[in-house]
Design a protein around this motif. Sequence first.
Motif, PDB file in Angstrom:
ATOM      1  N   GLU A  37      44.813  48.875  42.400  1.00  0.00           N
ATOM      2  CA  GLU A  37      43.382  48.527  42.587  1.00  0.00           C
ATOM      3  C   GLU A  37      43.145  47.093  42.749  1.00  0.00           C
ATOM      4  OE1 GLU A  37      39.956  51.311  41.104  1.00  0.00           O
ATOM      5  OE2 GLU A  37      40.053  49.456  39.629  1.00  0.00           O
ATOM      6  N   LEU A  38      42.198  46.773  43.826  1.00  0.00           N
ATOM      7  CA  LEU A  38      41.802  45.371  43.831  1.00  0.00           C
ATOM      8  C   LEU A  38      40.454  45.136  44.178  1.00  0.00           C
ATOM      9  CD1 LEU A  38      43.763  42.690  45.824  1.00  0.00           C
ATOM     10  CD2 LEU A  38      41.376  43.000  46.450  1.00  0.00           C
ATOM     11  N   THR A  39      39.642  44.304  43.247  1.00  0.00           N
ATOM     12  CA  THR A  39      38.426  44.164  43.358  1.00  0.00           C
ATOM     13  C   THR A  39      38.211  42.461  43.347  1.00  0.00           C
ATOM     14  OG1 THR A  39      37.844  46.135  42.459  1.00  0.00           O
ATOM     15  CG2 THR A  39      36.276  43.997  42.495  1.00  0.00           C
ATOM     16  N   VAL A  40      37.481  41.899  44.599  1.00  0.00           N
ATOM     17  CA  VAL A  40      37.260  40.482  44.635  1.00  0.00           C
ATOM     18  C   VAL A  40      36.003  40.183  43.967  1.00  0.00           C
ATOM     19  CG1 VAL A  40      36.941  38.519  46.069  1.00  0.00           C
ATOM     20  CG2 VAL A  40      38.575  40.012  46.448  1.00  0.00           C
ATOM     21  N   GLN A  41      35.553  39.176  43.070  1.00  0.00           N
ATOM     22  CA  GLN A  41      34.329  39.013  42.648  1.00  0.00           C
ATOM     23  C   GLN A  41      34.207  37.274  43.113  1.00  0.00           C
ATOM     24  OE1 GLN A  41      31.115  38.370  41.734  1.00  0.00           O
ATOM     25  NE2 GLN A  41      31.429  39.714  39.754  1.00  0.00           N
ATOM     26  N   PRO A 196      48.990  43.260  38.046  1.00  0.00           N
ATOM     27  CA  PRO A 196      49.265  43.240  36.580  1.00  0.00           C
ATOM     28  C   PRO A 196      50.848  43.213  36.355  1.00  0.00           C
ATOM     29  CG  PRO A 196      48.679  45.390  37.237  1.00  0.00           C
ATOM     30  CD  PRO A 196      48.697  44.441  38.261  1.00  0.00           C
ATOM     31  N   VAL A 197      51.115  42.423  35.112  1.00  0.00           N
ATOM     32  CA  VAL A 197      52.468  42.689  34.793  1.00  0.00           C
ATOM     33  C   VAL A 197      52.901  43.793  33.910  1.00  0.00           C
ATOM     34  CG1 VAL A 197      52.866  40.032  35.373  1.00  0.00           C
ATOM     35  CG2 VAL A 197      52.133  40.681  32.917  1.00  0.00           C
ATOM     36  N   GLY A 201      47.624  46.641  32.042  1.00  0.00           N
ATOM     37  CA  GLY A 201      47.126  45.114  32.120  1.00  0.00           C
ATOM     38  C   GLY A 201      46.272  45.042  33.448  1.00  0.00           C
ATOM     39  N   VAL A 202      45.731  43.586  33.680  1.00  0.00           N
ATOM     40  CA  VAL A 202      45.175  43.057  34.623  1.00  0.00           C
ATOM     41  C   VAL A 202      45.500  42.066  35.112  1.00  0.00           C
ATOM     42  CG1 VAL A 202      42.864  44.266  34.284  1.00  0.00           C
ATOM     43  CG2 VAL A 202      43.305  41.920  33.153  1.00  0.00           C
ATOM     44  N   GLY A 203      45.659  41.414  36.569  1.00  0.00           N
ATOM     45  CA  GLY A 203      46.156  40.311  37.077  1.00  0.00           C
ATOM     46  C   GLY A 203      44.858  39.724  37.571  1.00  0.00           C
ATOM     47  N   VAL A 204      44.402  38.443  37.316  1.00  0.00           N
ATOM     48  CA  VAL A 204      43.099  37.725  37.451  1.00  0.00           C
ATOM     49  C   VAL A 204      43.623  36.377  38.202  1.00  0.00           C
ATOM     50  CG1 VAL A 204      41.128  36.682  36.750  1.00  0.00           C
ATOM     51  CG2 VAL A 204      42.058  38.473  35.452  1.00  0.00           C
ATOM     52  N   ALA A 205      43.659  36.351  39.531  1.00  0.00           N
ATOM     53  CA  ALA A 205      43.917  35.020  40.195  1.00  0.00           C
ATOM     54  C   ALA A 205      42.454  34.563  40.485  1.00  0.00           C
ATOM     55  CB  ALA A 205      44.216  35.341  41.680  1.00  0.00           C
ATOM     56  N   TYR A 206      42.215  33.124  40.453  1.00  0.00           N
ATOM     57  CA  TYR A 206      40.770  32.618  40.405  1.00  0.00           C
ATOM     58  C   TYR A 206      41.037  31.465  41.240  1.00  0.00           C
ATOM     59  CZ  TYR A 206      42.350  30.172  36.231  1.00  0.00           C
ATOM     60  OH  TYR A 206      42.910  29.229  35.282  1.00  0.00           O
ATOM     61  N   ASP A 207      40.030  30.941  41.827  1.00  0.00           N
ATOM     62  CA  ASP A 207      39.740  29.661  42.678  1.00  0.00           C
ATOM     63  C   ASP A 207      38.372  29.113  42.355  1.00  0.00           C
ATOM     64  OD1 ASP A 207      39.869  27.525  44.351  1.00  0.00           O
ATOM     65  OD2 ASP A 207      39.328  28.867  45.996  1.00  0.00           O
ATOM     66  N   ILE A 208      38.291  27.943  41.539  1.00  0.00           N
ATOM     67  CA  ILE A 208      36.998  27.417  41.201  1.00  0.00           C
ATOM     68  C   ILE A 208      36.776  26.329  42.037  1.00  0.00           C
ATOM     69  CG2 ILE A 208      35.872  26.354  39.125  1.00  0.00           C
ATOM     70  CD1 ILE A 208      38.318  26.849  37.514  1.00  0.00           C
ATOM     71  N   GLN A 209      35.639  26.493  43.125  1.00  0.00           N
ATOM     72  CA  GLN A 209      35.223  25.955  44.042  1.00  0.00           C
ATOM     73  C   GLN A 209      34.024  25.025  43.693  1.00  0.00           C
ATOM     74  OE1 GLN A 209      34.746  28.387  47.649  1.00  0.00           O
ATOM     75  NE2 GLN A 209      36.722  29.130  47.616  1.00  0.00           N
ATOM     76  N   ALA A 210      33.319  24.181  44.451  1.00  0.00           N
ATOM     77  CA  ALA A 210      32.329  23.429  44.062  1.00  0.00           C
ATOM     78  C   ALA A 210      31.083  24.056  43.454  1.00  0.00           C
ATOM     79  CB  ALA A 210      31.946  22.396  45.279  1.00  0.00           C
ATOM     80  N   ASN A 211      30.971  25.103  44.438  1.00  0.00           N
ATOM     81  CA  ASN A 211      29.801  25.943  43.941  1.00  0.00           C
ATOM     82  C   ASN A 211      29.803  27.381  43.807  1.00  0.00           C
ATOM     83  OD1 ASN A 211      27.556  23.654  44.118  1.00  0.00           O
ATOM     84  ND2 ASN A 211      28.230  23.563  46.031  1.00  0.00           N
ATOM     85  N   SER A 212      31.015  27.726  43.324  1.00  0.00           N
ATOM     86  CA  SER A 212      31.492  29.164  43.105  1.00  0.00           C
ATOM     87  C   SER A 212      32.702  29.093  42.670  1.00  0.00           C
ATOM     88  CB  SER A 212      31.537  29.931  44.637  1.00  0.00           C
ATOM     89  OG  SER A 212      32.524  29.334  45.432  1.00  0.00           O
ATOM     90  N   CYS A 213      32.739  30.447  42.277  1.00  0.00           N
ATOM     91  CA  CYS A 213      34.098  30.779  41.530  1.00  0.00           C
ATOM     92  C   CYS A 213      34.670  32.206  42.007  1.00  0.00           C
ATOM     93  CB  CYS A 213      33.990  31.088  40.011  1.00  0.00           C
ATOM     94  SG  CYS A 213      33.336  29.397  39.310  1.00  0.00           S
ATOM     95  N   ILE A 214      35.887  32.317  42.596  1.00  0.00           N
ATOM     96  CA  ILE A 214      36.306  33.391  43.241  1.00  0.00           C
ATOM     97  C   ILE A 214      37.332  34.104  42.383  1.00  0.00           C
ATOM     98  CG2 ILE A 214      37.115  34.444  45.421  1.00  0.00           C
ATOM     99  CD1 ILE A 214      34.400  32.875  45.619  1.00  0.00           C
ATOM    100  N   ARG A 221      45.504  51.656  39.599  1.00  0.00           N
ATOM    101  CA  ARG A 221      44.367  52.340  39.978  1.00  0.00           C
ATOM    102  C   ARG A 221      43.918  53.421  39.059  1.00  0.00           C
ATOM    103  NH1 ARG A 221      42.221  52.628  45.006  1.00  0.00           N
ATOM    104  NH2 ARG A 221      44.005  51.571  45.877  1.00  0.00           N
ATOM    105  N   GLU A 222      44.732  54.026  38.037  1.00  0.00           N
ATOM    106  CA  GLU A 222      44.416  54.825  37.270  1.00  0.00           C
ATOM    107  C   GLU A 222      43.406  54.323  36.240  1.00  0.00           C
ATOM    108  OE1 GLU A 222      48.714  54.264  36.159  1.00  0.00           O
ATOM    109  OE2 GLU A 222      47.542  54.659  37.864  1.00  0.00           O
ATOM    110  N   ARG A 223      43.873  53.050  36.031  1.00  0.00           N
ATOM    111  CA  ARG A 223      42.922  52.403  34.806  1.00  0.00           C
ATOM    112  C   ARG A 223      41.541  52.030  35.031  1.00  0.00           C
ATOM    113  NH1 ARG A 223      45.888  52.841  29.977  1.00  0.00           N
ATOM    114  NH2 ARG A 223      48.206  52.863  30.718  1.00  0.00           N
ATOM    115  N   LYS A 224      41.248  51.754  36.506  1.00  0.00           N
ATOM    116  CA  LYS A 224      40.005  51.510  36.608  1.00  0.00           C
ATOM    117  C   LYS A 224      39.356  50.305  36.016  1.00  0.00           C
ATOM    118  CE  LYS A 224      38.976  56.403  37.856  1.00  0.00           C
ATOM    119  NZ  LYS A 224      39.373  56.515  39.486  1.00  0.00           N
TER     120      LYS A 224
END
Length: 261
Positions: A37-41, A196-197, A201-214, A221-224
């Motif tokens: 399962e993948l979600t983008v914040q 996730p490894v 667990g969860v995998g969290v990739a992140y990108d800290i931009q000037a005015n946002s965080c992705i 999927r079963e963990r939700k």
Amino acid sequence: VEHIFNDCIEALEGNTVVQHDVDQAENTFSDMIQNNELTVQSFRGYGANHIKTMGYSPDAYVQQAIQLATFRLFGKQCATYESTQVRPFLQGRTETTRSVTPASSAFVSRMGLLPLQESDVIEEKKLLLREAAKSHVEYISNAARALGVDRHFLGLAMLVGEGEDAPALFSDDLFLRSKRWVVSTSTLPVVPGFGPVVEDGVGVAYDIQANSCIFTITCRRERKYSEALAHQLEVALLEMKGLHPEATDAGGTTATPKSRL
């Protein structure tokens, strides 16, 4: 251009055993994809500019947000991996930065499992956040100079010869739990992220931009977990910003950045 596999293809035609194995591999691969399962914040509240205004290293600050969010998701802190490059060394690859520290534990414990409006303890929480971020900066700086612990332990483990008994440390329950990465984080690659490894667990990739965080968040999927963690990250980032009302001047504009990390 000659197709180097032409002879192989001809030899395999009509081979029912190989075809069965190929079909089975395709099904297994498809099931593996479907089980993730993948979600983008895409957090637009603020980014690196405002984090620096508050006086923090953006990476250290966001790592504390991840700590607070996962603390609330799992009800406890879990072993957290951040990939750190060791570029100064020939063929240097990575070392582990461990985001769970006594300082981060003190911070998330004081923030609590639920967001609370406690105006009388803002300074206390802010001080704990600063100590946690400072501790993270120190750890990641040491890791980048190959002064972490995980690659050292890996090297020692690789020295154990065939038939030799490994030191008791390597089978100690606490040691094993400390490197079971329930939370795996990295700034690369934010798209499409990484899985996730461990199964829970969860995998969290992140990108800290000037005015946002992705954030690109993954889980089985079963963990939700992914949507719940995306929500907790937004809550954590807004709550942490609320500890620094002085970071914005009376006119509502952002003050001059205090940190360049």
